[in-house]
Scaffold this motif. Sequence first.
Motif, PDB file in Angstrom:
ATOM      1  N   LEU A 179       0.796  -1.582   0.002  1.00  0.00           N
ATOM      2  CA  LEU A 179       0.182   0.333   0.271  1.00  0.00           C
ATOM      3  C   LEU A 179       0.725   1.358   0.362  1.00  0.00           C
ATOM      4  N   GLU A 180       2.003   1.425   0.071  1.00  0.00           N
ATOM      5  CA  GLU A 180       3.063   1.594   0.336  1.00  0.00           C
ATOM      6  C   GLU A 180       2.685   2.831  -1.148  1.00  0.00           C
ATOM      7  N   ASP A 181       2.915   3.010  -1.843  1.00  0.00           N
ATOM      8  CA  ASP A 181       3.133   4.341  -3.003  1.00  0.00           C
ATOM      9  C   ASP A 181       1.515   4.320  -3.699  1.00  0.00           C
ATOM     10  N   LEU A 182       0.930   3.615  -3.421  1.00  0.00           N
ATOM     11  CA  LEU A 182      -0.792   3.045  -3.689  1.00  0.00           C
ATOM     12  C   LEU A 182      -1.564   4.456  -3.431  1.00  0.00           C
ATOM     13  N   LYS A 183      -2.393   4.466  -4.460  1.00  0.00           N
ATOM     14  CA  LYS A 183      -3.856   5.898  -4.839  1.00  0.00           C
ATOM     15  C   LYS A 183      -4.426   5.147  -5.268  1.00  0.00           C
ATOM     16  N   VAL A 184      -5.603   6.157  -4.615  1.00  0.00           N
ATOM     17  CA  VAL A 184      -6.930   5.848  -4.889  1.00  0.00           C
ATOM     18  C   VAL A 184      -7.317   6.094  -6.460  1.00  0.00           C
ATOM     19  N   GLY A 185      -7.870   4.856  -6.992  1.00  0.00           N
ATOM     20  CA  GLY A 185      -7.713   5.905  -8.780  1.00  0.00           C
ATOM     21  C   GLY A 185      -7.470   4.779  -9.499  1.00  0.00           C
ATOM     22  N   GLU A 186      -6.130   4.459  -8.586  1.00  0.00           N
ATOM     23  CA  GLU A 186      -5.370   3.259  -9.677  1.00  0.00           C
ATOM     24  C   GLU A 186      -5.553   1.903  -9.706  1.00  0.00           C
ATOM     25  N   PHE A 187      -5.220   1.408 -10.781  1.00  0.00           N
ATOM     26  CA  PHE A 187      -5.349   0.146 -11.773  1.00  0.00           C
ATOM     27  C   PHE A 187      -4.447  -0.266 -11.029  1.00  0.00           C
ATOM     28  N   VAL A 188      -5.050  -2.288 -10.034  1.00  0.00           N
ATOM     29  CA  VAL A 188      -4.034  -2.815  -9.529  1.00  0.00           C
ATOM     30  C   VAL A 188      -4.288  -4.388 -10.473  1.00  0.00           C
ATOM     31  N   ASP A 189      -3.198  -5.081 -10.559  1.00  0.00           N
ATOM     32  CA  ASP A 189      -2.474  -6.533 -10.863  1.00  0.00           C
ATOM     33  C   ASP A 189      -3.012  -6.612  -9.287  1.00  0.00           C
ATOM     34  N   PHE A 190      -4.120  -8.447  -8.878  1.00  0.00           N
ATOM     35  CA  PHE A 190      -3.889  -8.575  -7.576  1.00  0.00           C
ATOM     36  C   PHE A 190      -3.874 -10.048  -7.481  1.00  0.00           C
ATOM     37  N   ARG A 191      -3.634 -11.194  -6.245  1.00  0.00           N
ATOM     38  CA  ARG A 191      -3.527 -12.278  -6.057  1.00  0.00           C
ATOM     39  C   ARG A 191      -4.258 -11.925  -4.470  1.00  0.00           C
ATOM     40  N   LEU A 192      -5.570 -12.757  -4.446  1.00  0.00           N
ATOM     41  CA  LEU A 192      -5.968 -12.862  -3.564  1.00  0.00           C
ATOM     42  C   LEU A 192      -6.624 -14.256  -2.684  1.00  0.00           C
ATOM     43  N   VAL A 193      -6.912 -14.324  -1.731  1.00  0.00           N
ATOM     44  CA  VAL A 193      -8.310 -15.608  -0.312  1.00  0.00           C
ATOM     45  C   VAL A 193      -8.963 -15.269  -0.997  1.00  0.00           C
ATOM     46  N   GLN A 194     -10.096 -15.786  -1.326  1.00  0.00           N
ATOM     47  CA  GLN A 194     -11.465 -14.757  -0.797  1.00  0.00           C
ATOM     48  C   GLN A 194     -11.563 -15.773   0.665  1.00  0.00           C
ATOM     49  N   PRO A 195     -12.959 -14.806   1.019  1.00  0.00           N
ATOM     50  CA  PRO A 195     -14.021 -15.212   2.026  1.00  0.00           C
ATOM     51  C   PRO A 195     -13.841 -16.828   2.354  1.00  0.00           C
ATOM     52  N   VAL A 196     -14.316 -17.293   3.469  1.00  0.00           N
ATOM     53  CA  VAL A 196     -14.328 -18.440   3.292  1.00  0.00           C
ATOM     54  C   VAL A 196     -15.057 -18.275   4.731  1.00  0.00           C
ATOM     55  N   ALA A 197     -16.480 -19.089   5.157  1.00  0.00           N
ATOM     56  CA  ALA A 197     -17.372 -18.594   6.236  1.00  0.00           C
ATOM     57  C   ALA A 197     -17.333 -20.172   7.210  1.00  0.00           C
ATOM     58  N   VAL A 198     -16.358 -19.971   8.251  1.00  0.00           N
ATOM     59  CA  VAL A 198     -15.947 -20.666   9.324  1.00  0.00           C
ATOM     60  C   VAL A 198     -17.381 -22.237  10.049  1.00  0.00           C
ATOM     61  N   ASP A 199     -17.988 -20.740   9.934  1.00  0.00           N
ATOM     62  CA  ASP A 199     -19.009 -21.403  10.577  1.00  0.00           C
ATOM     63  C   ASP A 199     -20.866 -20.902  10.410  1.00  0.00           C
ATOM     64  N   VAL A 200     -21.923 -21.544  10.070  1.00  0.00           N
ATOM     65  CA  VAL A 200     -22.782 -20.780   9.982  1.00  0.00           C
ATOM     66  C   VAL A 200     -24.593 -20.878  11.164  1.00  0.00           C
ATOM     67  N   ARG A 201     -25.261 -20.082  10.790  1.00  0.00           N
ATOM     68  CA  ARG A 201     -26.038 -20.321  12.023  1.00  0.00           C
ATOM     69  C   ARG A 201     -26.748 -20.001  11.453  1.00  0.00           C
ATOM     70  N   LYS A 202     -28.056 -20.752  12.087  1.00  0.00           N
ATOM     71  CA  LYS A 202     -29.799 -20.192  11.989  1.00  0.00           C
ATOM     72  C   LYS A 202     -29.845 -19.530  12.418  1.00  0.00           C
ATOM     73  N   LEU A 203     -30.667 -18.259  12.081  1.00  0.00           N
ATOM     74  CA  LEU A 203     -31.722 -17.788  13.288  1.00  0.00           C
ATOM     75  C   LEU A 203     -33.038 -17.812  12.804  1.00  0.00           C
ATOM     76  N   PRO A 204     -33.984 -17.183  13.922  1.00  0.00           N
ATOM     77  CA  PRO A 204     -35.168 -16.944  13.983  1.00  0.00           C
ATOM     78  C   PRO A 204     -35.083 -15.837  13.207  1.00  0.00           C
ATOM     79  N   THR A 205     -36.265 -15.130  12.212  1.00  0.00           N
ATOM     80  CA  THR A 205     -36.326 -14.670  11.236  1.00  0.00           C
ATOM     81  C   THR A 205     -36.903 -13.455  11.633  1.00  0.00           C
TER      82      THR A 205
END
Length: 395
Positions: A179-205
């Motif tokens: 992030l050191e030299d990054l600015k808002v509006g710039e285009f970047v090439d990225f590689r990432l691990v997407q979010p993972v749900a490790v617990d899911v609980r059903k709730l009353p509506t």
Amino acid sequence: MIRPSRQKSRHQLHGRVLLICSLLASALLTPPQRALAGFTEKQLAGFEVTELTGTVSEALSKEKVIEIVDPEGHTEIYTVGLDLAPLGLQPGDEVSLSVLDGLLVDLEASQDQELSFSREDIILPTDMGKLKKGTRVALASGTGRVVKLDRQDGSLSLMGPFGGINNLDVLVTPENDPLEDLKVGEFVDFRLVQPVAVDVRKLPTPARGPSVFTPPLAADLLRSGTTLKAELLESFEITHLHATVTRLLPDQQVLEIEGPEGHNILVTSAVDLNTLRLRPGSNISVDLLDGLVVELRPSTIKALSFERQDVEIAGDFGPVPKGTRVAMATGSAEVVRISRSDRTLSLRGPFGKVHNLDVSKRMPGKAFDELALGDFVEFRFIKPVAIRITPLASR
């Protein structure tokens, strides 16, 4: 995760989920020697856990994929690190999730000025903290545009080709700060691990209808000598983002903006708005001192309330001069998202809006650590303060 536009049709939503399912199926053929796909165990261990609530729009037990609408109205698709079948989830069900947030591990300036996205899924060969052996993990790469940047807490928001926003933590090491030299509006090439749900609980509506109210834009400045100690602002973090002006009140140095994720944010300004010639619809670049929770305690009243009052800062604080008007909010709200590692909190207030806030490091840890999703709390927080506003050419 790159999220589809909130305006997409139901047919498009289903088609998107089917596309992801086909990608998941192809991932099962990934050779064992490519199981980490270039990601080290240390990188995968850099995840932070966020607790949040949402409404199910699709749940595919066999493929271990869940699509939800989160408290802010965003559609998000998660791979899931547990068996969904016993929950019997259906569209419309309310759930709470424990999510390992998206983690950015490669980032560099891009020569391309077009957005792109590709996805690869892998099966973890060993346990990695809360990610157990055999968990399916989604890896993504492509080109995105920076729409929000917070160097202090190492977070980044990228706009992808589907019109959605990638909200990501960035892996920063002493040898490499992407992030050191990054600015808002710039285009970047990225590689990432997407979010993972490790617990899911059903709730009353919940029996919660849509709010027809809007938060007050104006408030009288307290003339009783009430001031806010500048030391409280030490816990603020500076966020850089592009936004659109939706409402203005220059005489009170207050404006409402729509951020890159479609949220409306009410901010006070340390910049004289009368000198900027802004109007509703103006595109701006903003440096914000993010909203900060300074008081938080459990509420015995299970109802939502809100009151706004404006105070002045008692002394100079960095770019914020003495006497700057700051909006304070008090009331009761429902906890809908918690990230304990980076001390952030999302509260749903009486106007149907969700406030994303930092929790002051000066606050006793017990008040924050004992919170759970669905709790009602009494709060006092400082609303975001704009310390730099730059008008942009309309796009």
